[in-house]
Design a protein around this motif. Structure first.
Motif, PDB file in Angstrom:
ATOM      1  N   GLU B  89       0.817  -1.226   0.000  1.00  0.00           N
ATOM      2  CA  GLU B  89       0.000   0.000   0.000  1.00  0.00           C
ATOM      3  C   GLU B  89       0.847   1.272   0.000  1.00  0.00           C
ATOM      4  OE1 GLU B  89      -0.024  -2.282   2.332  1.00  0.00           O
ATOM      5  OE2 GLU B  89      -0.227  -1.466   4.361  1.00  0.00           O
ATOM      6  N   ASP B  90       2.072   1.167   0.526  1.00  0.00           N
ATOM      7  CA  ASP B  90       2.919   2.359   0.549  1.00  0.00           C
ATOM      8  C   ASP B  90       3.425   2.698  -0.855  1.00  0.00           C
ATOM      9  OD1 ASP B  90       2.537   2.510   3.245  1.00  0.00           O
ATOM     10  OD2 ASP B  90       4.387   1.456   3.759  1.00  0.00           O
ATOM     11  N   LEU B  91       3.814   1.663  -1.588  1.00  0.00           N
ATOM     12  CA  LEU B  91       4.257   1.879  -2.970  1.00  0.00           C
ATOM     13  C   LEU B  91       3.087   2.374  -3.814  1.00  0.00           C
ATOM     14  CD1 LEU B  91       6.467   1.697  -5.094  1.00  0.00           C
ATOM     15  CD2 LEU B  91       5.883  -0.699  -5.447  1.00  0.00           C
ATOM     16  N   ARG B  92       1.910   1.791  -3.537  1.00  0.00           N
ATOM     17  CA  ARG B  92       0.685   2.189  -4.238  1.00  0.00           C
ATOM     18  C   ARG B  92       0.439   3.682  -4.048  1.00  0.00           C
ATOM     19  NH1 ARG B  92      -3.130  -2.005  -2.166  1.00  0.00           N
ATOM     20  NH2 ARG B  92      -4.287  -0.423  -1.049  1.00  0.00           N
ATOM     21  N   PHE B  93       0.668   4.141  -2.828  1.00  0.00           N
ATOM     22  CA  PHE B  93       0.443   5.560  -2.533  1.00  0.00           C
ATOM     23  C   PHE B  93       1.370   6.442  -3.367  1.00  0.00           C
ATOM     24  CE2 PHE B  93       1.491   9.463  -0.288  1.00  0.00           C
ATOM     25  CZ  PHE B  93       0.238   9.987  -0.020  1.00  0.00           C
ATOM     26  N   VAL B  94       2.660   6.143  -3.325  1.00  0.00           N
ATOM     27  CA  VAL B  94       3.626   6.993  -4.035  1.00  0.00           C
ATOM     28  C   VAL B  94       3.371   6.951  -5.542  1.00  0.00           C
ATOM     29  CG1 VAL B  94       6.061   7.498  -4.436  1.00  0.00           C
ATOM     30  CG2 VAL B  94       5.348   6.591  -2.239  1.00  0.00           C
ATOM     31  N   TYR B  95       3.121   5.742  -6.047  1.00  0.00           N
ATOM     32  CA  TYR B  95       2.837   5.603  -7.479  1.00  0.00           C
ATOM     33  C   TYR B  95       1.592   6.412  -7.859  1.00  0.00           C
ATOM     34  CZ  TYR B  95       1.217   3.395 -11.791  1.00  0.00           C
ATOM     35  OH  TYR B  95       0.754   3.170 -13.060  1.00  0.00           O
ATOM     36  N   SER B 225      -9.285   6.158  -5.216  1.00  0.00           N
ATOM     37  CA  SER B 225      -9.924   4.885  -4.906  1.00  0.00           C
ATOM     38  C   SER B 225      -8.889   3.753  -4.914  1.00  0.00           C
ATOM     39  CB  SER B 225     -11.027   4.637  -5.935  1.00  0.00           C
ATOM     40  OG  SER B 225     -11.369   3.292  -5.984  1.00  0.00           O
ATOM     41  N   PHE B 226      -7.951   3.821  -5.851  1.00  0.00           N
ATOM     42  CA  PHE B 226      -6.895   2.805  -5.951  1.00  0.00           C
ATOM     43  C   PHE B 226      -6.032   2.794  -4.689  1.00  0.00           C
ATOM     44  CE2 PHE B 226      -2.456   1.908  -7.604  1.00  0.00           C
ATOM     45  CZ  PHE B 226      -2.620   0.538  -7.717  1.00  0.00           C
ATOM     46  N   ILE B 227      -5.706   3.991  -4.185  1.00  0.00           N
ATOM     47  CA  ILE B 227      -4.909   4.068  -2.956  1.00  0.00           C
ATOM     48  C   ILE B 227      -5.634   3.328  -1.832  1.00  0.00           C
ATOM     49  CG2 ILE B 227      -4.070   5.627  -1.127  1.00  0.00           C
ATOM     50  CD1 ILE B 227      -3.557   7.725  -3.302  1.00  0.00           C
ATOM     51  N   ALA B 228      -6.947   3.557  -1.743  1.00  0.00           N
ATOM     52  CA  ALA B 228      -7.715   2.991  -0.632  1.00  0.00           C
ATOM     53  C   ALA B 228      -8.004   1.504  -0.814  1.00  0.00           C
ATOM     54  CB  ALA B 228      -9.021   3.772  -0.460  1.00  0.00           C
ATOM     55  N   THR B 229      -8.257   1.082  -2.058  1.00  0.00           N
ATOM     56  CA  THR B 229      -8.739  -0.297  -2.259  1.00  0.00           C
ATOM     57  C   THR B 229      -7.737  -1.219  -2.943  1.00  0.00           C
ATOM     58  OG1 THR B 229      -9.614   0.206  -4.454  1.00  0.00           O
ATOM     59  CG2 THR B 229     -11.098   0.572  -2.581  1.00  0.00           C
ATOM     60  N   GLY B 230      -6.778  -0.651  -3.675  1.00  0.00           N
ATOM     61  CA  GLY B 230      -5.851  -1.489  -4.427  1.00  0.00           C
ATOM     62  C   GLY B 230      -6.419  -1.970  -5.753  1.00  0.00           C
ATOM     63  N   SER B 232      -7.091  -1.257  -9.456  1.00  0.00           N
ATOM     64  CA  SER B 232      -6.520  -0.281 -10.385  1.00  0.00           C
ATOM     65  C   SER B 232      -7.599   0.339 -11.266  1.00  0.00           C
ATOM     66  CB  SER B 232      -5.451  -0.935 -11.251  1.00  0.00           C
ATOM     67  OG  SER B 232      -6.042  -1.496 -12.397  1.00  0.00           O
ATOM     68  N   PRO B 233      -7.363   1.584 -11.727  1.00  0.00           N
ATOM     69  CA  PRO B 233      -8.324   2.264 -12.595  1.00  0.00           C
ATOM     70  C   PRO B 233      -8.700   1.428 -13.817  1.00  0.00           C
ATOM     71  CG  PRO B 233      -6.659   3.809 -11.880  1.00  0.00           C
ATOM     72  CD  PRO B 233      -6.231   2.459 -11.384  1.00  0.00           C
ATOM     73  N   LEU B 234      -7.722   0.690 -14.365  1.00  0.00           N
ATOM     74  CA  LEU B 234      -7.991  -0.116 -15.555  1.00  0.00           C
ATOM     75  C   LEU B 234      -8.969  -1.243 -15.222  1.00  0.00           C
ATOM     76  CD1 LEU B 234      -6.764   0.468 -18.305  1.00  0.00           C
ATOM     77  CD2 LEU B 234      -5.184  -1.409 -17.955  1.00  0.00           C
ATOM     78  N   THR B 235      -8.780  -1.860 -14.065  1.00  0.00           N
ATOM     79  CA  THR B 235      -9.686  -2.927 -13.619  1.00  0.00           C
ATOM     80  C   THR B 235     -11.088  -2.362 -13.383  1.00  0.00           C
ATOM     81  OG1 THR B 235      -7.776  -3.843 -12.479  1.00  0.00           O
ATOM     82  CG2 THR B 235      -9.911  -4.807 -11.941  1.00  0.00           C
ATOM     83  N   LEU B 236     -11.122  -1.193 -12.726  1.00  0.00           N
ATOM     84  CA  LEU B 236     -12.395  -0.504 -12.474  1.00  0.00           C
ATOM     85  C   LEU B 236     -13.134  -0.247 -13.779  1.00  0.00           C
ATOM     86  CD1 LEU B 236     -12.144   2.543 -10.017  1.00  0.00           C
ATOM     87  CD2 LEU B 236     -13.726   0.613  -9.915  1.00  0.00           C
ATOM     88  N   LYS B 237     -12.381   0.268 -14.748  1.00  0.00           N
ATOM     89  CA  LYS B 237     -12.964   0.645 -16.032  1.00  0.00           C
ATOM     90  C   LYS B 237     -13.550  -0.583 -16.719  1.00  0.00           C
ATOM     91  CE  LYS B 237     -11.694   2.771 -20.423  1.00  0.00           C
ATOM     92  NZ  LYS B 237     -10.603   2.708 -21.393  1.00  0.00           N
TER      93      LYS B 237
END
Lengths: 253, 253
Positions: B89-95, B225-230, B232-237
């Motif tokens: 989640e930390d890497l997810r945040f920075v990314y 949303s990605f930061i909170a849930t993991g 990804s926008p592409l998966t969401l889409k």
């Protein structure tokens, strides 16, 4: 030399070996992404020429491929940074790749915009044939520019930026010539219906999308130059702008 | 527990402490960048309302501030990844921060586009007053959306995405209403000069820029949303799109 030092050195050379492998992989992925992107431009303009709505839909659908490639490359870059901890020119390389794919994705978006323009042309109206040579010239130059920049990326050759600037100027000139011709067509129109107006706006938009692509390709060239020289695009821009006001060529008007 | 293990733990907790400090700093920088960006939209639309070319130039010039902030945040992110080696989640945040600033920069570009539209209005023609309420509504909603998304970023609240989707729908509806009204105006025109045509195209473009901003704000919400849930926008889409064809609302037409 202490044992510890020996271990560190071994560890370091292993990291460099692994990093070199990452770099090769990133090059391959980026090459793939740039080819998909250039193909989108070509297909979008082909759809425009033939009024082929099916091909236009294909370009719109294929945008997901570009987005997926972007996400994949991002993941590889993050993995490389976090595990190999590259520094200086190596970090610069990975970071530049992360920025290059952003601009490639934007180029892909512009191809999608052109394809949507084809799909949404007002019923019964076709794109004015007189405009096609301008559009095709702009598309060709953009595709050539992308290929040149990608070759320079392979060779880490910063001189590509000069050729890119020249090609971009040519694209802007072609756009201006096209707009002048369109002005003439509009001035000679007897009646002015809402559909004709929409068609003319669609032409202006498509010229604009192609012109924007050349801005993004210049961004790519600046990133390639950054990899080779370490001079950031922002520094480059400031050096270029010093003492002269913003012009139409700096950003799309 | 071996000594080595103890050292590792101490090292780990130091890294986490340093990483938490990076995160706070990134939050502050991002908040600053989002405020500059929202202010650009407000100023560009104010310049449009009053036909203030000086204010428009100011917006164009201030784009460099946004680019500089982007570069600064990128540097901090890279430094954090390379030195703290955040994972999960930390890497997810920075990314995510690195991707959020790309969309903020794009929003800033659209504000610049609006300002350039103001600057380049054909001599002697003013933006049609009937269009201003639509433009102002779209700008206001966009600014509110950005503020909401940034609050959600602070709180790592993924539910913001629903509110953002609703506001974006409202913005698209406002744009469509504006285009319908413009159609009426065009249909009632007696003569059709090249300047009038350019003015109408300028109106359509400005509506388009404001509409594009809402697409980029939705991207921001997806990153939050990605930061909170993991997820990804592409998966969401893909989940959203499953079983339905692309519509006009997916990408700007």
């Amino acid at each position: 030399m202490s044992d510890n030092n020996g271990e560190d050195k071994k560890q370091n050379s292993l990291q460099r070996y692994l990093y070199a492998a990452d770099k090769e992989r990133l090059r391959t992925l980026l090459e793939e992404m740039s080819q998909i992107t250039a193909a989108s431009i070509e297909k979008a303009v082909r759809a425009l020429r033939s009024g082929d709505a099916v091909l236009a839909e294909k370009v719109i659908g294929e945008d997901d491929l570009i987005d997926e490639k972007e996400e994949q490359i991002d993941q590889e870059c993050l993995y490389s940074i976090a595990t190999r901890q590259p520094m200086r020119e190596d970090l610069r390389f990975v970071y530049s790749v992360m920025k290059i794919i952003v601009d490639l994705e934007r180029i892909g978006d512009q191809a999608v915009n052109i394809a949507m323009g084809v799909r949404d042309l007002p019923e019964g109206l076709t794109f004015p044939g007189e405009m096609m040579p301008f559009v095709e010239k702009m598309a060709e130059e953009n595709i050539k520019m992308i290929e040149e920049v990608m070759q320079a990326f392979e060779a880490e050759d910063e001189t590509v930026i000069c050729a890119t600037r020249e090609r971009r100027k040519l694209i802007k000139k072609t756009r201006n010539d096209a707009v002048s011709m369109l002005d003439g067509i509009i001035a000679s129109e007897k009646v002015c219906g809402s559909d004709r107006m929409k068609l003319f706006c669609a032409v202006i938009l498509i010229l604009r999308h192609l012109s924007r692509i050349s801005d993004y390709v210049l961004n790519l060239a600046e990133r390639v130059s950054f990899i080779a020289t370490g001079i950031s695009p922002l520094t480059l821009k400031k050096a270029q702008e010093k003492g002269r006001p913003k012009t139409l060529f700096d950003k799309e008007s």
